[in-house]
Scaffold this active site. Structure first.
Site, PDB file in Angstrom:
ATOM      1  N   CYS A   2      -7.893 129.095 -61.083  1.00  0.00           N
ATOM      2  CA  CYS A   2      -8.770 127.941 -61.244  1.00  0.00           C
ATOM      3  C   CYS A   2      -9.412 127.583 -59.908  1.00  0.00           C
ATOM      4  CB  CYS A   2      -8.039 126.734 -61.808  1.00  0.00           C
ATOM      5  SG  CYS A   2      -7.380 126.941 -63.464  1.00  0.00           S
ATOM      6  N   ARG A  27     -10.415 134.041 -57.274  1.00  0.00           N
ATOM      7  CA  ARG A  27      -9.130 133.418 -57.568  1.00  0.00           C
ATOM      8  C   ARG A  27      -8.649 133.720 -58.994  1.00  0.00           C
ATOM      9  NH1 ARG A  27      -7.845 128.976 -54.062  1.00  0.00           N
ATOM     10  NH2 ARG A  27      -6.769 127.914 -55.745  1.00  0.00           N
ATOM     11  N   TRP A  74      -8.731 129.108 -65.492  1.00  0.00           N
ATOM     12  CA  TRP A  74      -7.805 130.171 -65.877  1.00  0.00           C
ATOM     13  C   TRP A  74      -6.916 129.571 -66.957  1.00  0.00           C
ATOM     14  CZ3 TRP A  74      -2.448 131.312 -65.529  1.00  0.00           C
ATOM     15  CH2 TRP A  74      -2.113 132.665 -65.606  1.00  0.00           C
ATOM     16  N   ASN A  99      -7.277 121.276 -61.594  1.00  0.00           N
ATOM     17  CA  ASN A  99      -6.410 122.443 -61.404  1.00  0.00           C
ATOM     18  C   ASN A  99      -4.968 121.999 -61.571  1.00  0.00           C
ATOM     19  OD1 ASN A  99      -8.627 123.969 -60.792  1.00  0.00           O
ATOM     20  ND2 ASN A  99      -8.147 124.237 -58.620  1.00  0.00           N
ATOM     21  N   GLY A 100      -4.122 122.872 -62.104  1.00  0.00           N
ATOM     22  CA  GLY A 100      -2.707 122.545 -62.241  1.00  0.00           C
ATOM     23  C   GLY A 100      -2.312 122.365 -63.694  1.00  0.00           C
ATOM     24  N   GLU A 483       6.303 147.981 -54.982  1.00  0.00           N
ATOM     25  CA  GLU A 483       4.942 147.530 -54.694  1.00  0.00           C
ATOM     26  C   GLU A 483       3.912 148.511 -55.263  1.00  0.00           C
ATOM     27  OE1 GLU A 483       1.630 145.444 -53.023  1.00  0.00           O
ATOM     28  OE2 GLU A 483       3.589 144.928 -53.819  1.00  0.00           O
ATOM     29  N   LYS A 487       1.047 147.516 -58.023  1.00  0.00           N
ATOM     30  CA  LYS A 487      -0.388 147.715 -57.820  1.00  0.00           C
ATOM     31  C   LYS A 487      -1.001 148.507 -58.972  1.00  0.00           C
ATOM     32  CE  LYS A 487      -1.079 145.387 -54.276  1.00  0.00           C
ATOM     33  NZ  LYS A 487      -0.104 144.477 -54.866  1.00  0.00           N
ATOM     34  N   GLU A 490      -1.177 146.317 -62.086  1.00  0.00           N
ATOM     35  CA  GLU A 490      -2.095 145.186 -61.922  1.00  0.00           C
ATOM     36  C   GLU A 490      -3.546 145.563 -62.194  1.00  0.00           C
ATOM     37  OE1 GLU A 490      -0.707 141.943 -58.645  1.00  0.00           O
ATOM     38  OE2 GLU A 490      -1.123 143.929 -57.867  1.00  0.00           O
ATOM     39  N   HIS A 506      21.146 156.883 -64.322  1.00  0.00           N
ATOM     40  CA  HIS A 506      21.774 155.768 -65.025  1.00  0.00           C
ATOM     41  C   HIS A 506      20.847 155.141 -66.066  1.00  0.00           C
ATOM     42  CE1 HIS A 506      25.305 155.917 -62.514  1.00  0.00           C
ATOM     43  NE2 HIS A 506      24.543 155.904 -61.421  1.00  0.00           N
ATOM     44  N   LYS A 605      -5.652 134.992 -58.146  1.00  0.00           N
ATOM     45  CA  LYS A 605      -5.306 135.240 -56.745  1.00  0.00           C
ATOM     46  C   LYS A 605      -4.296 134.225 -56.220  1.00  0.00           C
ATOM     47  CE  LYS A 605      -5.657 137.304 -52.779  1.00  0.00           C
ATOM     48  NZ  LYS A 605      -5.020 138.627 -52.647  1.00  0.00           N
TER      49      LYS A 605
END
Length: 610
Positions: A2, A27, A74, A99-100, A483, A487, A490, A506, A605
């Site tokens: 947002c 964002r 968002w 926002n929030g 990581e 990536k 994402e 395992h 973001k």
């Protein structure tokens, strides 16, 4: 996640609002809107999709106004629809952007419906507009009405409000979500991110939790939690507009991957210039704090969490200090055993990650007051709430998938490990100089790793039609495998998981077949022979291996074993070097698949909601 922008001026502010929203696109969002005061009423345009769709609507009706607010949403409460897009309006008199998350919105909605208010959206935000209107309609000025309304809200929010009855100004309030004021000449602005106002001003004031501000053309007045006026420091932003532009690159992610040699060198600069690992790098009181602590707890989320997992290896092996790592969103919801001598380290690229901020508050509420923030954004909320701070110098990072912020976090965490080791008598002068030399050479080594891009681009073709991938690593390189998997998932939307290579037998080995590419992080360290054995387990099951090895590792390529050799092994900093190839792999797979590299679906973001 947002974005908010607002302006009060003696000119048409629509173009400023549109440009500000465009700067906030990175964002993450799914709809956008603008509302302005004009001809004694509120004019509003909203659209699902990109800011450009909303812009077309604004141009079509020649939207104009000298006071206005804008928003990129968002979705949280309610689907991605125009009715749910901000700004939200009450009785054609009040417009609000937010926002929030308002946690008690259902309770407020029920109360307002009984008062005769009709809701046109599924959002939690609409209750704010109606609540402010209710108090404003009782005769309170907009400032007082907003203060009364926010006092009834539970949750995290940044809001901005305009009113037909008071067209000369706007009111804004912050609680838990970032918000700043941009200061101009006979015009002033508000935004959730400094990038939104860079084209009109560099003078900014960062609001603090509980602040409510009255924004007018000729000045701003800020009120603190107690209702009294307060002075907040004016900052000159050093973020450049050039850093917000693509330049010769196709995507911001590509640009930011290639900016890593400079970002790392800039972050390392202070300690290299001093030629030592000094506590003062973390703050004036760091030496005293470091002498008091007996353990470390790192709190982080997402990519920053993987940086923390890497740091655990450094802190325990170099500084010999017990270290735990926890996911920020989980930490405050369990019963833990507080330790007043524990150093609480929080890691956040934006400094506004809500889960991490709330975890920090929780730790402090338990009496843990030795706190250190590692952050990329000056004067953001988490550093301001911490006793000690280390700012990375990655520069603006626009792509949602973090790249240079992650590697500069690793440098900061390695510096912390070396500094603590030195203060605790675990690092002699020769070792210190070896580490400093390794840091000096890191930028060059990363540039060599970037030169592997043509080979990695060819590998990407083998991943583009796959639905799953497995990443393996051992020891300190296991977090880099994590990581790499993050990536890939994402930005390419390929399901990817990472495991310690020794865990293959395992369970994960059951997934391995010719359709499951297996990426292996295989540096020439003490675990290399173990990794080779794990690779044989994959090969024996018909799996196809893609191995990132050091130049001096000995791997034989074959039909099902592909090897790319990074520059020579760089010792203790190897995790940073091996991050580069997995970033490039994810990027080029996403390119082939045609996904939105910089704005992957459903992601944001700066994550400022729970």
């Amino acid at each position: 996640m947002c974005g908010i922008v607002g302006a009060v001026a003696n000119r048409n502010v629509v173009s400023t609002l549109i440009e500000g929203l465009s700067r906030l696109e990175y964002r993450g969002y799914d709809s956008a809107g603008i509302a302005v005061l004009n001809n004694g009423g509120i004019e509003r345009v909203r659209a699902v999709g990109r800011v450009s769709a909303m812009t077309d609507k604004a141009l079509e009706i020649s939207l104009s106004g000298q006071v206005g607010i804008g928003h990129t949403r968002w979705a949280t409460h309610g689907g991605v629809t125009e009715n749910n897009a901000h700004p939200h309006v009450s009785k054609d008199e009040i417009a609000v952007v937010h926002n929030g998350i308002i946690e008690n919105h259902n309770e407020q909605r029920d109360k307002l419906m009984k008062l005769g208010y009709q809701f046109t959206s599924q959002t939690d935000t609409e209750v704010i507009a109606h609540l402010i209107h209710f108090y404003h309609n009782q005769g309170l000025v907009l400032l007082a009405a907003t203060r009364m309304a926010v006092a009834e809200l539970t949750g995290a929010f940044a809001i901005s409000v305009i009113s037909v009855k008071e067209p000369e100004h706007m009111i804004t309030a912050r609680q838990g979500c970032p918000l700043l004021i941009g200061l101009g000449e006979n015009e002033n602005f508000i935004a959730s991110d400094v990038s939104a106002v860079l084209s009109v001003t560099r003078k900014v004031i960062y609001l603090e939790d509980g602040d409510v501000a009255d924004i007018r053309r000729d000045g701003v007045t800020i009120f603190g939690n107690d209702g009294n006026t307060v002075e907040r420091k004016i900052h000159m932003s050093d973020v450049s507009l050039a850093s917000m532009e693509l330049g010769p690159y196709a995507h911001f992610m590509q640009k930011e991957i290639h900016e890593q040699p400079k970002a790392l060198t800039d972050t390392i600069e202070a300690l290299i210039d001093d030629n030592s690992f000094s506590p003062v790098l973390f703050g004036d009181s760091a030496s005293d704090v470091f002498s008091q602590v007996d353990s470390i707890l790192i709190l982080a989320a997402g990519t920053s969490y993987y940086a923390a997992l890497t740091a655990k290896y450094w802190l325990e092996s170099i500084a010999k200090i017990p270290t735990n790592v926890e996911i920020a969103s989980e930490y405050r919801y369990r019963v833990s055993v507080p330790n007043a001598k524990q150093l609480i380290v929080t890691i956040s690229q934006s400094g506004e990650t809500l889960d991490t901020m709330e975890a920090l508050k929780h730790a402090k509420s338990l009496g843990q007051h030795y706190t250190l923030s590692i952050c990329n954004v000056q004067e953001s909320a988490i550093p301001r709430a911490s006793k000690l701070v280390f700012y990375t110098r990655a520069g603006a990072e626009i792509g949602v998938a973090s790249t240079k912020a992650f590697t500069t976090q690793l440098v900061a965490l390695f510096t912390l490990a070396a500094t603590l080791a030195k203060q605790r008598g675990m690092l002699n002068e020769a070792q210190e100089q070896d580490y400093l030399t390794a840091l000096r050479q890191l930028g060059g080594s990363v540039q060599h790793a970037l030169n592997l891009e043509p080979q990695i681009r060819e590998w990407a073709k083998a991943f583009a039609d796959k639905h799953h991938a497995l990443f393996l690593g051992r020891g300190i390189h296991y977090p880099i495998a994590l990581e790499g998997a993050l990536k890939l998932k994402e930005i390419s939307y390929i399901h990817a998981e990472a495991y310690p290579a020794g865990e293959l037998k395992h369970g994960p080995l059951a997934l391995v077949d010719s359709d499951m590419p297996v990426v292996v992080i295989a540096p020439n360290d003490t675990l290399l022979e173990k990794v080779k054995s794990n690779m044989q387990e994959v090969k024996a099951r018909g799996g196809e291996l893609f191995v990132f090895a050091d130049d001096d590792s000995h791997f034989a390529e074959s039909e099902c074993v592909h090897v790319i050799r990074t520059p020579r092994h760089v010792g203790v900093l190897s995790p940073i070097l091996h991050t580069i190839p997995v970033q490039l792999l994810a990027y080029h797979v996403a390119l082939i698949k045609g996904t939105d590299v910089d704005k992957p679906r459903n992601l944001a973001k700066s994550v400022t909601v729970e």
